[in-house]
Design a protein around this motif. Structure first.
Motif, PDB file in Angstrom:
ATOM      1  N   LEU B   4       4.448  -4.626   9.405  1.00  0.00           N
ATOM      2  CA  LEU B   4       4.098  -3.413   8.682  1.00  0.00           C
ATOM      3  C   LEU B   4       3.533  -3.764   7.313  1.00  0.00           C
ATOM      4  O   LEU B   4       2.537  -3.203   6.871  1.00  0.00           O
ATOM      5  N   LEU B   5       4.195  -4.747   6.645  1.00  0.00           N
ATOM      6  CA  LEU B   5       3.733  -5.137   5.314  1.00  0.00           C
ATOM      7  C   LEU B   5       2.344  -5.767   5.385  1.00  0.00           C
ATOM      8  O   LEU B   5       1.482  -5.476   4.563  1.00  0.00           O
ATOM      9  N   THR B   6       2.156  -6.631   6.377  1.00  0.00           N
ATOM     10  CA  THR B   6       0.835  -7.249   6.530  1.00  0.00           C
ATOM     11  C   THR B   6      -0.211  -6.176   6.789  1.00  0.00           C
ATOM     12  O   THR B   6      -1.297  -6.173   6.209  1.00  0.00           O
ATOM     13  N   ALA B   7       0.143  -5.250   7.678  1.00  0.00           N
ATOM     14  CA  ALA B   7      -0.786  -4.173   7.999  1.00  0.00           C
ATOM     15  C   ALA B   7      -1.086  -3.345   6.770  1.00  0.00           C
ATOM     16  O   ALA B   7      -2.231  -2.968   6.525  1.00  0.00           O
ATOM     17  N   ALA B   8      -0.028  -3.099   5.951  1.00  0.00           N
ATOM     18  CA  ALA B   8      -0.215  -2.303   4.748  1.00  0.00           C
ATOM     19  C   ALA B   8      -1.180  -2.995   3.797  1.00  0.00           C
ATOM     20  O   ALA B   8      -2.028  -2.370   3.182  1.00  0.00           O
ATOM     21  N   GLN B   9      -1.040  -4.334   3.732  1.00  0.00           N
ATOM     22  CA  GLN B   9      -1.938  -5.099   2.863  1.00  0.00           C
ATOM     23  C   GLN B   9      -3.397  -4.898   3.264  1.00  0.00           C
ATOM     24  O   GLN B   9      -4.275  -4.765   2.424  1.00  0.00           O
ATOM     25  N   VAL B  10      -3.631  -4.899   4.574  1.00  0.00           N
ATOM     26  CA  VAL B  10      -5.002  -4.733   5.067  1.00  0.00           C
ATOM     27  C   VAL B  10      -5.457  -3.281   4.940  1.00  0.00           C
ATOM     28  O   VAL B  10      -6.545  -2.990   4.446  1.00  0.00           O
ATOM     29  N   GLY B 353      -0.407  -5.236  14.812  1.00  0.00           N
ATOM     30  CA  GLY B 353      -0.838  -5.087  13.423  1.00  0.00           C
ATOM     31  C   GLY B 353      -1.860  -3.977  13.282  1.00  0.00           C
ATOM     32  O   GLY B 353      -1.772  -3.131  12.389  1.00  0.00           O
ATOM     33  N   GLU B 354      -2.824  -3.959  14.195  1.00  0.00           N
ATOM     34  CA  GLU B 354      -3.874  -2.937  14.131  1.00  0.00           C
ATOM     35  C   GLU B 354      -3.299  -1.548  14.379  1.00  0.00           C
ATOM     36  O   GLU B 354      -3.771  -0.562  13.831  1.00  0.00           O
ATOM     37  N   ILE B 355      -2.268  -1.488  15.228  1.00  0.00           N
ATOM     38  CA  ILE B 355      -1.628  -0.193  15.485  1.00  0.00           C
ATOM     39  C   ILE B 355      -1.052   0.359  14.183  1.00  0.00           C
ATOM     40  O   ILE B 355      -1.244   1.524  13.847  1.00  0.00           O
ATOM     41  N   TYR B 356      -0.366  -0.506  13.421  1.00  0.00           N
ATOM     42  CA  TYR B 356       0.177  -0.056  12.133  1.00  0.00           C
ATOM     43  C   TYR B 356      -0.948   0.355  11.195  1.00  0.00           C
ATOM     44  O   TYR B 356      -0.810   1.313  10.440  1.00  0.00           O
ATOM     45  N   GLN B 357      -2.043  -0.398  11.238  1.00  0.00           N
ATOM     46  CA  GLN B 357      -3.181  -0.021  10.380  1.00  0.00           C
ATOM     47  C   GLN B 357      -3.675   1.373  10.725  1.00  0.00           C
ATOM     48  O   GLN B 357      -4.041   2.154   9.853  1.00  0.00           O
ATOM     49  N   ILE B 358      -3.695   1.684  12.022  1.00  0.00           N
ATOM     50  CA  ILE B 358      -4.138   3.012  12.450  1.00  0.00           C
ATOM     51  C   ILE B 358      -3.180   4.068  11.899  1.00  0.00           C
ATOM     52  O   ILE B 358      -3.600   5.072  11.322  1.00  0.00           O
ATOM     53  N   TYR B 359      -1.869   3.824  12.033  1.00  0.00           N
ATOM     54  CA  TYR B 359      -0.888   4.778  11.521  1.00  0.00           C
ATOM     55  C   TYR B 359      -1.089   5.006  10.025  1.00  0.00           C
ATOM     56  O   TYR B 359      -1.107   6.135   9.545  1.00  0.00           O
ATOM     57  N   LEU B 360      -1.235   3.895   9.288  1.00  0.00           N
ATOM     58  CA  LEU B 360      -1.388   4.014   7.835  1.00  0.00           C
ATOM     59  C   LEU B 360      -2.678   4.747   7.488  1.00  0.00           C
ATOM     60  O   LEU B 360      -2.698   5.568   6.574  1.00  0.00           O
ATOM     61  N   ALA B 361      -3.736   4.448   8.241  1.00  0.00           N
ATOM     62  CA  ALA B 361      -5.019   5.103   7.957  1.00  0.00           C
ATOM     63  C   ALA B 361      -4.885   6.613   8.142  1.00  0.00           C
ATOM     64  O   ALA B 361      -5.465   7.392   7.384  1.00  0.00           O
ATOM     65  N   ILE B 362      -4.098   7.024   9.154  1.00  0.00           N
ATOM     66  CA  ILE B 362      -3.922   8.466   9.376  1.00  0.00           C
ATOM     67  C   ILE B 362      -3.195   9.092   8.175  1.00  0.00           C
ATOM     68  O   ILE B 362      -3.598  10.143   7.676  1.00  0.00           O
TER      69      ILE B 362
END
Lengths: 320, 510
Positions: B4-10, B353-362
């Motif tokens: 999640l943290l890595t994804a948040a960074q991206v 990781g990309e899944i978390y990125q999608i969640y964060l982007a939403i």
């Protein structure tokens, strides 16, 4: 976004000017409009191709979506434009299915082939718990049980439907199957849910489920295996003898387009297909890059047209 | 957690944030201009996303999708013209609110409700993607048919004065959508042997025609006859909803958010259906149902919550099964594919990781949407200061351009003119337009699901009562239509009786 609008404004402006311009310099002196007939992957590949071709031409190639009527609307549009190379179509076997299905009044001879770009190979999948490992298994089982096989594919007369019927005929199940038409790629879901016994669709819709083991791809409809699915046999290997059906995509212009214009577009298309970006997209989107020049492409279109005409004739779908 | 943290960074890197913000802004603008929709915006954005990194590309597309979904409510409330089909139900009470001088309050409530719906659906998606996807799988053609018929039965609630006129409108809508090539059998219907008619009437075209054109004609008629100036809404203060206003409808919002998520998860449905069902639900559960259609805030809250909840709901089959539920998610799918993300069960294993990125982007997209819209309200309402006839000129130009942009087809522009003129005629004879939209939205899906179910059952109609969900939905639909017919007949009878009495009592008896 503004690029898209700007480009389409440019095209229309260029057209208006083009009509008035007397003597013509070397092709192209204005943007080339590429008509895209379908949404989803066809559109994505088309947009990318146009983008890459623009890098090898003095003027950009602008993709313009004219979807609807299973390609009929777009073919009709390009057919009605001047044969000067400024209007090209991102075409496919749909030229044959549209003509023989009676949707358009002209066939592939109304277009001058430019280049073949890619092929897409449909895959035939069954439920993971079906216990079938090949088409032959499936055919034997169905014949023994007497129950009808429910197969999902796109609507009647579409390429996936024709391929399905060709497979069924090859394994002797023509009378023992029900074709269930689906759109928007819903066939895989219906297959997983158990409402269908089999489905024929583009591999991209199946691969993730195949890897996860929720369904099983039995075969691909080309004569050879495809790079995306090296472990999956061809349908010919799996029991449908002699089957070889692929969906090609390429570029064409109205018949009568000058040869030197065709040569320029052909060259740009060739460069685009050789780029790393296009090859990478082929892997992720799920198609095979398969360039062929205009002459070879023309022969392929004519050959395929006869096959499709025969198939549609046998199925009672041939209107003209 | 590391993931999640890595994804948040991206996902929270400046470029990615900027992409989401740009996408949202673009989506809101396209959604807010009548005639332009976010489907068009997304089609324009896809080629741009080719050259971006994965995180900004996803952010750009998701932002456009979410911004557009929310932006559609702006013209629905201010002008009575929905910016997207999903906002059609918002017109019913949003526009009357504007006429009562509550435009900015309605806009503010709508955007908060939208964000609430979107975030709730995201939470549902994160927590239960597998379970919801499994449930959605159980919704086969027969079950979806039941659900859609249930949706269609809400016409009864929308028919306003006359049930018969409502039904006429609904059937007209169903009929218009049969034009074109029938995708299942590949045959042409009502094309008169032409190629242009094979493309059929696009839902967006019909929507522009039905809502915008009569409005524009009305504005011109009023201007030239110097008639009533009901459009003059003097009060354009930017009045924002208070927390208390919003909390009052909290449970309604939660119910509509869950409804929208559920509908979004079922392939073959979508935003408009969810919005209309939510509206019907709000009206049924309200203590003062008679105020709906006259400017009831709950009538804005319900559809706006539901149609945005569809965004999260639609992501469930898209990500877990690889099935796009509507044109917008189909575009999203190709955007994901080009970046090597193949939606399906393996996506969660191969690309967590990309899944978390999608969640964060939403989440980022919804935060930006709220910010953009709340800041924008004071500008949006200025539209009401523009004289109606001048505004009408702008609207008609945008509609013609928007209709053309959908498929680059002049046929669509002509369709807007023809259907729009017809819609104006219908409006003048008192046939409500909203049921037509419901017919348009549901018609193709109902037909498709019915026929598929019948093919699957090899012609046995018992499939519609054999499965529990289908039987329940069809039963509910029968119940709604039944009570409505009984009520309508009783009303007509008693009206006739009073009429009889009135004519009979020529000589006063008392």
């Amino acid at each position: 976004m503004t690029k898209g609008i700007f480009a389409s404004v440019l095209v229309s402006a260029a057209m208006a000017v083009g009509l008035a311009a007397p003597a013509r310099a070397e092709f192209p002196e204005k943007p080339v409009e590429m008509t895209i007939l379908f949404g989803s992957t066809a559109q994505t590949i088309g947009q990318l191709l146009a983008d890459l071709m623009s890098k090898h031409m003095p003027e950009p190639v602008v993709p313009v979506a004219r979807t609807g009527g299973g390609g009929a609307v777009g073919y009709q549009h390009v057919h009605g434009t001047a044969a000067d190379g400024y209007n090209i179509v991102w075409n496919s076997n749909s030229i044959s299915t549209s003509y023989h299905g009676g949707k358009i009044g002209f066939d592939h001879t109304a277009f001058q082939p430019i280049a073949k770009i890619s092929v897409e190979v449909p895959a035939f999948a069954v439920r993971a718990d079906s216990g079938w490992d090949s088409l032959a298994d499936m055919a034997a089982d169905i014949k023994a049980s007497g129950a009808k096989l429910k197969v999902g594919a796109s609507g009647k007369g579409s390429f996936t439907h024709l391929s399905t019927e060709a497979i069924l005929a090859a394994v002797g199940l023509s009378d023992m199957a029900v074709h269930v038409p689906y759109d928007q790629g819903r066939a895989p879901v219906e297959l997983i849910a158990g409402r269908l016994d089999a489905a024929l669709q583009w591999p991209g819709q199946f691969i993730s489920h195949h890897e996860a083991g929720t369904l099983k791809i039995l075969c691909v409809t080309s004569a050879k295996r495809i790079s995306q699915l090296p472990d999956v046999p061809s349908c010919a290997e799996s029991g449908a003898e002699g089957l070889d059906l692929v969906m090609w995509r390429g570029l064409a212009a109205p018949a009568g387009t000058p040869p030197e214009t065709v040569a320029k577009l052909e060259e740009a298309a060739k460069m685009a297909t050789e780029s790393e970006e296009f090859k990478a997209a082929a892997q992720t989107i799920g198609f095979e890059v398969d360039y062929a020049d205009h002459a070879a492409f023309g022969e392929l279109i004519a050959r395929d047209d006869r096959t499709i005409a025969d198939l549609m004739g046998q199925l009672g779908l041939k209107a003209q | 957690m590391d993931l999640l943290l890595t994804a948040a960074q991206v996902a929270l890197a400046p470029a990615a944030l900027l992409a989401v913000l740009a996408g949202t802004l673009l989506g809101v603008i396209f959604g807010a201009i009548p005639g332009l929709t976010f489907t068009v915006a997304m089609a324009l954005v896809v080629p741009m996303s080719f050259s971006l990194e994965t995180a900004p590309a996803i952010g750009l597309l998701l932002g456009t999708y979410i911004g557009g979904m929310t932006g559609g409510s702006v013209p629905a409330i201010l002008l009575g013209i929905p910016g997207t089909p999903s906002a059609a139900a918002t017109v019913l009470d949003g526009y009357p609110l504007t006429r009562r001088g509550k435009a900015s309050l309605a806009l503010g409530t709508a955007v908060v409700a939208s964000a609430f719906g979107g975030i709730v659906s995201l939470i549902v998606m994160v927590v239960s993607v597998d379970m919801v996807a499994k449930l959605a799988l159980r919704f086969g053609p027969a079950e979806t048919f039941g659900l859609l018929v249930f949706g269609l039965s809400t016409i009864c609630g929308l028919a306003q004065k006359s049930l018969v006129k409502g039904l006429i409108a609904g059937v007209l809508g169903l009929m218009v959508m049969t034009i074109g090539i029938d995708e299942m059998e590949g045959v042409q219907r009502l094309t008169f042997g032409t190629v242009v008619m094979q493309q059929g009437i696009s839902l967006l075209v019909a929507m522009i025609a039905l809502f915008a054109v009569p409005h524009v004609i009305d504005a011109f008629v009023d201007h030239y006859t110097g008639g009533r100036r009901i459009e003059a809404v003097a009060d354009v203060r930017a009045e924002l909803p208070t927390i208390r206003d919003i909390l009052r409808d909290f449970w309604l919002m939660l119910r509509c958010a869950l409804l929208g998520t559920g509908i979004g998860a079922i392939p073959g449905t979508g935003g408009p259906i969810a919005a209309f069902l939510a509206y019907a639900h709000a009206q049924k559960s309200s203590k003062r149902p008679e105020r709906f259609g006259k400017g009831e805030m709950a009538g804005v809250v319900a559809p706006e919550t539901a149609n945005n909840a569809v965004t999260g709901g639609a992501m469930i089959p898209l990500l877990s099964l690889g099935i796009p539920g509507d044109p917008a998610t189909a575009i999203l799918l190709s955007g994901l594919l080009i970046h090597g993300l193949i939606p399906g069960p393996m996506l969660f294993i191969q690309n967590p990781g990309e899944i978390y990125q999608i969640y964060l982007a939403i989440i980022v997209a919804y935060v930006s949407v709220v910010a953009i819209q709340l800041l924008g309200i004071r500008f949006f309402v200025q539209v009401l200061r523009v004289p109606a006839h001048l505004l009408a000129v702008g609207i008609i130009i945008m509609c013609a351009y928007g209709a053309f942009a959908i498929r680059n087809s002049v046929f669509d522009v002509i369709s807007v003119a023809v259907l729009g003129a017809m819609a104006y005629g219908l409006m003048r004879v008192g046939i409500p337009l909203t049921p037509i939209i419901l017919g348009l939205v549901l018609g193709p899906a109902i037909e498709r699901e019915f026929r598929t179910a019948m093919i699957l059952s090899e012609g046995d109609p018992s499939v519609f009562v054999g499965s529990l969900p289908a039987a329940v939905f069809l039963g509910l639909a029968v119940l709604i239509v039944g009570t409505q017919v009984v009520r309508a007949t009783r009303a007509t009878l008693s009206a006739r009786r009073t009429e009889d009495k009135a004519s009979a009592s020529v000589t006063p008896s008392e």
